[in-house]
Design an enzyme around this catalytic site. Sequence first.
Site, mmCIF file in Angstrom:
data_model
loop_
_atom_site.group_PDB
_atom_site.id
_atom_site.type_symbol
_atom_site.label_atom_id
_atom_site.label_comp_id
_atom_site.label_asym_id
_atom_site.label_seq_id
_atom_site.Cartn_x
_atom_site.Cartn_y
_atom_site.Cartn_z
ATOM 1 C CG ASP A 184 50.799 -60.544 45.500
ATOM 2 O OD1 ASP A 184 49.704 -60.549 44.727
ATOM 3 O OD2 ASP A 184 50.733 -61.303 46.525
ATOM 4 C CE LYS A 242 47.779 -62.979 45.519
ATOM 5 N NZ LYS A 242 48.271 -62.955 46.880
ATOM 6 C CB CYS A 254 52.138 -64.703 46.207
ATOM 7 S SG CYS A 254 51.329 -64.495 47.709
#
Length: 198
Positions: free
Chosen positions: A9, A107, A152
């Site tokens: 990310d 995601k 994450c």
Amino acid sequence: MTKALLVIDVQNDFCPGGALAVAEGDAIVEGINHRMAAADVVVLTQDWHPADHLSFASQHEGKAPFDLTEMPYGPQVLWPDHCQQGSPGAAFHPKLRTDHADMIIRKGFRREIDSYSAFFENDRKTPTGLEGYLRTRGVNEVELVGLATDFCVAYSAQDAARLGFRAAVVQDLCRAIDLDGSLGAALEEMAKAGVQLS
Ligand code: VGL
Ligand code: ZN
């Protein structure tokens, strides 16, 4: 040993000026670019939410960002609107060498469920497909970098270890949100799961 670098990310919304900015989120980009060269397989993940995603506080009357709520799959932190599909905030940091990536996995694209981990959604059982990709590429070791350490990255690292991959988090190349001690808790959980913290 076949090693994959999982770059979690590294998107504009998690960098300074973004909707869910992580302090110094952009400071890790150069180092990650260098690290890509040493990996057999490079995977980038991209948080990728519909505009009405239920992890957004804006979807819950009377709730503010960083409040907690209860979802069918358990407790969920409510976030500012971020990483909306196709938006500039969802794009990778402009300096990230996305050309080095073998695979990009998105995601969090289902409205009803968040997905911190690169492997499973937040019910901890709906797969993203990454496990199959890594296994069919012969990967047995993963190294994790990116944003955010305590969400994450931590969820992805724990799932990687649980799935039987050797898993290591390079802390220098991660930055944390650190919500109410979430960084300390995440480091502890990762160590307990057998994740190597370097
Ligand atoms: C993340 C909160 C919400 C992350 C993604 O990348 O750590 N955190 N969505
Ligand atoms: Zn998100």
